[in-house]
Design an enzyme around this catalytic site. Structure first.
Site, PDB file in Angstrom:
ATOM      1  CB  CYS A  68      -1.058   0.042   1.094  1.00 52.83           C
ATOM      2  SG  CYS A  68      -1.769   1.539   1.321  1.00 52.83           S
ATOM      3  CG  HIS A 105      -4.345  -0.326   5.089  1.00 51.64           C
ATOM      4  ND1 HIS A 105      -4.034  -0.009   4.109  1.00 51.64           N
ATOM      5  CD2 HIS A 105      -5.284  -1.482   4.727  1.00 51.64           C
ATOM      6  CE1 HIS A 105      -4.688  -0.396   2.964  1.00 51.64           C
ATOM      7  NE2 HIS A 105      -5.437  -1.336   3.281  1.00 51.64           N
ATOM      8  N   GLY A 164     -14.338   6.230  -8.175  1.00 52.74           N
ATOM      9  CA  GLY A 164     -12.906   7.073  -8.731  1.00 52.74           C
ATOM     10  C   GLY A 164     -11.881   6.767  -7.741  1.00 52.74           C
ATOM     11  CG  HIS A 184      -4.245   3.883   3.221  1.00 53.06           C
ATOM     12  ND1 HIS A 184      -2.997   3.192   3.942  1.00 53.06           N
ATOM     13  CD2 HIS A 184      -4.674   5.029   4.086  1.00 53.06           C
ATOM     14  CE1 HIS A 184      -3.083   3.910   4.944  1.00 53.06           C
ATOM     15  NE2 HIS A 184      -4.021   4.854   5.167  1.00 53.06           N
ATOM     16  CG  HIS A 229      -6.995   8.829  -0.146  1.00 53.34           C
ATOM     17  ND1 HIS A 229      -7.286   7.422  -0.780  1.00 53.34           N
ATOM     18  CD2 HIS A 229      -7.568   9.605  -1.202  1.00 53.34           C
ATOM     19  CE1 HIS A 229      -7.558   7.290  -1.805  1.00 53.34           C
ATOM     20  NE2 HIS A 229      -7.856   8.768  -2.465  1.00 53.34           N
ATOM     21  CG  HIS A 241      -9.066  13.867  -2.927  1.00 48.87           C
ATOM     22  ND1 HIS A 241      -7.953  13.823  -3.907  1.00 48.87           N
ATOM     23  CD2 HIS A 241      -9.499  12.654  -2.803  1.00 48.87           C
ATOM     24  CE1 HIS A 241      -7.881  12.445  -4.412  1.00 48.87           C
ATOM     25  NE2 HIS A 241      -8.822  11.592  -3.846  1.00 48.87           N
TER      26      HIS A 241
HETATM   27  P1  5GP Z   1      -8.204   8.670  -5.426  1.00 50.57           P
HETATM   28  O1  5GP Z   1      -8.433   8.569  -6.705  1.00 50.57           O
HETATM   29  O2  5GP Z   1      -7.772   7.113  -4.852  1.00 50.57           O
HETATM   30  O3  5GP Z   1      -9.203   8.974  -4.437  1.00 50.57           O
HETATM   31  O4  5GP Z   1      -6.930   9.432  -5.400  1.00 50.57           O
HETATM   32  C1  5GP Z   1      -5.498   9.030  -4.865  1.00 50.57           C
HETATM   33  C2  5GP Z   1      -4.658  10.213  -5.005  1.00 50.57           C
HETATM   34  O5  5GP Z   1      -3.590  10.132  -4.397  1.00 50.57           O
HETATM   35  C3  5GP Z   1      -4.639  10.934  -6.350  1.00 50.57           C
HETATM   36  O6  5GP Z   1      -4.926  12.335  -6.409  1.00 50.57           O
HETATM   37  C4  5GP Z   1      -3.130  11.040  -6.694  1.00 50.57           C
HETATM   38  O7  5GP Z   1      -2.393  12.344  -7.491  1.00 50.57           O
HETATM   39  C5  5GP Z   1      -2.675  10.866  -5.355  1.00 50.57           C
HETATM   40  N1  5GP Z   1      -1.183   9.888  -5.289  1.00 50.57           N
HETATM   41  C6  5GP Z   1      -1.072   8.809  -5.681  1.00 50.57           C
HETATM   42  N2  5GP Z   1      -0.028   8.426  -5.358  1.00 50.57           N
HETATM   43  C7  5GP Z   1       0.586   9.470  -4.659  1.00 50.57           C
HETATM   44  C8  5GP Z   1       1.988   9.245  -4.155  1.00 50.57           C
HETATM   45  O8  5GP Z   1       2.781   8.599  -4.133  1.00 50.57           O
HETATM   46  N3  5GP Z   1       2.278  10.535  -3.501  1.00 50.57           N
HETATM   47  C9  5GP Z   1       1.378  11.825  -3.358  1.00 50.57           C
HETATM   48  N4  5GP Z   1       1.709  12.683  -2.615  1.00 50.57           N
HETATM   49  N5  5GP Z   1       0.048  11.614  -3.847  1.00 50.57           N
HETATM   50  C10 5GP Z   1      -0.154  10.292  -4.672  1.00 50.57           C
HETATM   51 ZN    ZN Z   2      -2.609   1.330   3.612  1.00 50.97          ZN
END
Ligand code: 5GP
Ligand code: ZN
Length: 104
Positions: free
Chosen positions: A4, A46, A93, A98, A100, A102
């Site tokens: 992860c 996690h 999306g 993991h 999170h 935004h």
């Molecule tokens: P999701 O689409 O899963 O909600 O968003 C994942 C977010 O994590 C994306 O906006 C992507 O740019 C960001 N992200 C993915 N890998 C990394 C990483 O290694 N470092 C950082 N800082 N952001 C990441």
């Molecule tokens: Zn994780």
């Protein structure tokens, strides 16, 4: 969780531009920002998706919301305004599995 990416960021194995940290959560700059301010807020523990949030993870979610307030202040968007988004599962999306948030 060995594979992860956000667990690795939480453990410090993969670097990030840290914005905020406390005992439960970590907030860092998104690597591909979609807005002038785009911060990712994660629980250090996690949890794969919003649907996997149990009683213990609910405390993490609360800490993530608290962190969002602090990050908004730090990034000076607390007055101007911002959005918080949680993508859940593939059609929602979610790319990184993991939990999170935004902050945009
Ligand atoms: P999701 O689409 O899963 O909600 O968003 C994942 C977010 O994590 C994306 O906006 C992507 O740019 C960001 N992200 C993915 N890998 C990394 C990483 O290694 N470092 C950082 N800082 N952001 C990441
Ligand atoms: Zn994780």
């Amino acid at each position: 969780m060995e594979d992860c990416i956000f667990c690795k960021i939480a453990a410090g194995t993969i670097p990030c531009q840290k914005v905020y940290e406390d005992s439960r959560v970590l907030a860092f700059e998104d690597i591909h920002p979609m807005a002038p301010v785009h911060i990712i807020i994660i629980p250090k523990r996690h949890v794969a998706t919003l649907m996997d949030v149990d009683a213990e993870a609910m405390a993490d979610l609360q800490a993530m919301m608290s962190a969002a307030q602090e990050v908004a202040r730090l990034k000076k968007v607390d007055r101007k305004g911002f959005r918080v988004v949680v993508n859940c599962n593939e059609e929602g999306g979610q790319v990184v599995f993991h939990l999170h948030m935004h902050l945009l």
